[in-house]
Motif scaffolding. Structure first.
Motif, PDB file in Angstrom:
ATOM      1  N   GLU A  33      41.301  -8.619 -76.423  1.00 49.24           N
ATOM      2  CA  GLU A  33      40.396  -9.764 -76.628  1.00 49.24           C
ATOM      3  C   GLU A  33      41.144 -10.929 -77.262  1.00 49.24           C
ATOM      4  O   GLU A  33      40.913 -12.090 -76.919  1.00 49.24           O
ATOM      5  CB  GLU A  33      39.223  -9.347 -77.516  1.00 49.24           C
ATOM      6  CG  GLU A  33      38.136  -8.638 -76.716  1.00 49.24           C
ATOM      7  CD  GLU A  33      36.878  -8.422 -77.545  1.00 49.24           C
ATOM      8  OE1 GLU A  33      35.790  -8.576 -76.991  1.00 49.24           O
ATOM      9  OE2 GLU A  33      37.006  -8.102 -78.740  1.00 49.24           O
ATOM     10  N   ALA A  34      42.080 -10.599 -78.200  1.00 51.75           N
ATOM     11  CA  ALA A  34      42.825 -11.656 -78.907  1.00 51.75           C
ATOM     12  C   ALA A  34      43.817 -12.343 -77.964  1.00 51.75           C
ATOM     13  O   ALA A  34      43.960 -13.551 -77.959  1.00 51.75           O
ATOM     14  CB  ALA A  34      43.547 -11.052 -80.107  1.00 51.75           C
ATOM     15  N   ASP A  35      44.496 -11.544 -77.172  1.00 54.80           N
ATOM     16  CA  ASP A  35      45.483 -12.075 -76.224  1.00 54.80           C
ATOM     17  C   ASP A  35      45.688 -11.002 -75.166  1.00 54.80           C
ATOM     18  O   ASP A  35      46.055  -9.882 -75.538  1.00 54.80           O
ATOM     19  CB  ASP A  35      46.801 -12.352 -76.962  1.00 54.80           C
ATOM     20  CG  ASP A  35      47.822 -12.998 -76.036  1.00 54.80           C
ATOM     21  OD1 ASP A  35      47.407 -13.490 -74.969  1.00 54.80           O
ATOM     22  OD2 ASP A  35      49.017 -12.983 -76.381  1.00 54.80           O
ATOM     23  N   PRO A  36      45.354 -11.249 -73.968  1.00 59.54           N
ATOM     24  CA  PRO A  36      45.197 -12.467 -73.169  1.00 59.54           C
ATOM     25  C   PRO A  36      43.765 -13.011 -73.071  1.00 59.54           C
ATOM     26  O   PRO A  36      43.412 -13.615 -72.060  1.00 59.54           O
ATOM     27  CB  PRO A  36      45.651 -11.988 -71.793  1.00 59.54           C
ATOM     28  CG  PRO A  36      45.257 -10.537 -71.735  1.00 59.54           C
ATOM     29  CD  PRO A  36      45.328 -10.028 -73.126  1.00 59.54           C
ATOM     30  N   HIS A  37      42.948 -12.832 -74.111  1.00 67.54           N
ATOM     31  CA  HIS A  37      41.575 -13.372 -74.133  1.00 67.54           C
ATOM     32  C   HIS A  37      40.691 -12.780 -73.038  1.00 67.54           C
ATOM     33  O   HIS A  37      39.912 -13.496 -72.415  1.00 67.54           O
ATOM     34  CB  HIS A  37      41.576 -14.912 -74.030  1.00 67.54           C
ATOM     35  CG  HIS A  37      42.402 -15.561 -75.063  1.00 67.54           C
ATOM     36  ND1 HIS A  37      42.103 -15.506 -76.418  1.00 67.54           N
ATOM     37  CD2 HIS A  37      43.562 -16.261 -74.975  1.00 67.54           C
ATOM     38  CE1 HIS A  37      43.020 -16.144 -77.091  1.00 67.54           C
ATOM     39  NE2 HIS A  37      43.932 -16.605 -76.254  1.00 67.54           N
ATOM     40  N   TRP A  38      40.839 -11.502 -72.806  1.00 69.08           N
ATOM     41  CA  TRP A  38      39.938 -10.844 -71.864  1.00 69.08           C
ATOM     42  C   TRP A  38      38.591 -10.642 -72.548  1.00 69.08           C
ATOM     43  O   TRP A  38      38.513 -10.558 -73.772  1.00 69.08           O
ATOM     44  CB  TRP A  38      40.502  -9.482 -71.439  1.00 69.08           C
ATOM     45  CG  TRP A  38      41.649  -9.573 -70.479  1.00 69.08           C
ATOM     46  CD1 TRP A  38      42.245 -10.701 -70.000  1.00 69.08           C
ATOM     47  CD2 TRP A  38      42.353  -8.476 -69.891  1.00 69.08           C
ATOM     48  NE1 TRP A  38      43.272 -10.389 -69.159  1.00 69.08           N
ATOM     49  CE2 TRP A  38      43.355  -9.018 -69.074  1.00 69.08           C
ATOM     50  CE3 TRP A  38      42.250  -7.091 -69.975  1.00 69.08           C
ATOM     51  CZ2 TRP A  38      44.233  -8.231 -68.335  1.00 69.08           C
ATOM     52  CZ3 TRP A  38      43.103  -6.299 -69.252  1.00 69.08           C
ATOM     53  CH2 TRP A  38      44.095  -6.871 -68.430  1.00 69.08           C
TER      54      TRP A  38
END
Ligand SMILES: C[S@@+](CC[C@H](N)C(=O)[O-])C[C@H]1O[C@@H](n2cnc3c(N)ncnc32)[C@H](O)[C@@H]1O
Length: 345
Positions: A124-129
């Motif tokens: 969720e933090a990276d790649p913002h899925w």
């Protein structure tokens, strides 16, 4: 549309370049490998081979891959470096082929124990899925190599549609191997005398060009389910409520027989099989043409082999060990004695 009515997101005709892990059933890897070797439409290199999976370097469109029946799931390899792999896949791989109104990837994390929550937070933090348990494109799970992202639209049921299932229904990858072993020729009559919900008949109808498809089951509810499945796929079949020990067909009238026989565990008992196997194999021998071929799956193997040996005219020419869900059945290819052509082919 996907099988649950959502708009399709994966563009099967976009050319991609990615590392993909195909998961299959132990015993089916050879068939998957062979299919990929004669593959046209994409450039495929097998990077690693395990007893239940192939890791591929894949360049081309996903459409020909989606048409292969010998794997359950296709996943993007996120190992050895998930950040790098996500970047590469987003630029030119499977993730780039995920289109639709929202470019954001929806994901869920599979059963990874305590690590699950950390992994969810990381993606969720990276790649913002976007974490979405009910409506996801990618299912992050573990594999012996490390994390992989299973592609929802490349699941077997998404590719080929879901069928009604009996409690002991045959796994469709195992079924595909069995149909392949049956070598069904155009127009041949195919019988499954233990048809359950008819998985093998549907596969025979879709993977080959049989003439008549016939299914029998001693339980009328399963014969009805098989009828629904066969007809829902636009196939023509005759589904009967019959006992495999007394088949209502003339001698030498059936070209191919495929069946997942009661193993004597979840379906039936070994004690019951001791009487039922000789009667059913006697009937199989009687109704099969001299050049006929039967592919029979069972886990009650000793009884099966001994019964074939005692059945006049039948012999086993091949055994393939297939595994699924803790069961270790074998598919036996059975022909009539004296049919030397069957062994050569
Ligand atoms: C392993 S299941 C078959 C599963 C099936 N291939 C499918 O995918 O749904 C075995 C089936 O054999 C049926 N059966 C058991 N004894 C039978 C008999 N004597 N004659 C016909 N069918 C029988 C059971 O009702 C069961 O549906």
């Amino acid at each position: 549309m996907t099988s649950d009515g959502r708009p399709r997101r994966l563009d099967l005709d976009r050319s991609i370049d990615d590392e993909i892990l195909l998961r299959t059933v132990p015993g089916a890897v050879d068939y998957l490998f062979e299919e990929l070797r004669t593959f046209s439409g994409a450039e495929v290199r097998v990077v690693a081979r395990r007893r239940d999976a192939l890791q591929l370097s894949y360049r081309g469109t996903l459409r020909p891959l989606a048409a292969i029946r010998y794997f359950d799931t296709a996943a993007i390899c996120l190992y050895p470096d998930p950040d790098r792999r996500v970047r590469e896949s987003t630029e030119r791989g499977v993730l780039a082929a995920l289109t639709g109104d929202s470019p954001q990837i929806q994901f869920r994390v599979g059963d990874l124990g305590e690590a699950r929550w950390d992994i969810r937070d990381q993606f969720e933090a990276d790649p913002h899925w976007h974490n979405s348990a009910g409506n996801w494109d990618i299912n992050v799970v573990d594999s012996p190599g490390g994390l992989v992202g299973e592609v929802g639209e490349l699941y077997l049921t998404e590719r080929f549609g879901a069928l009604l299932r009996a409690p002991a229904s045959t796994n469709p990858v195992i079924g595909a191997v069995m149909v392949r072993l049956a070598k069904i020729e155009d127009g041949q009559t195919v019988l499954d005398p233990f048809c359950g919900a008819g998985t093998l008949l549907v596969l025979a109808g879709e993977m080959a060009k049989p003439g008549l498809l016939i299914g029998g089951d001693v339980q009328s509810s399963w014969a009805r389910a098989a009828r629904t499945n066969v007809h829902s796929r636009g196939l023509d079949g005759s589904l009967l409520n019959v006992d495999a020990q007394r088949l209502p067909f003339p001698n030498g009238s059936i070209d191919r027989i495929i069946a997942n026989m009661p193993f004597g565990k979840r379906v039936g008992t070994h004690k019951h099989n001791i009487q039922m196997y000789p009667a059913a194999l006697g009937e199989i021998s009687r109704v099969m043409t001299p050049r006929g071929r039967a592919v029979l799956l069972t886990e009650d193997k000793r009884l099966f082999r001994e019964t074939v040996q005692r059945t006049p005219l039948l012999r086993v020419i091949k055994e393939i060990l297939l595994e699924r869900g803790g069961a270790h059945p074998s598919a036996y290819v059975v022909v009539k004695r004296g049919n030397s052509r069957a062994v050569q082919r």
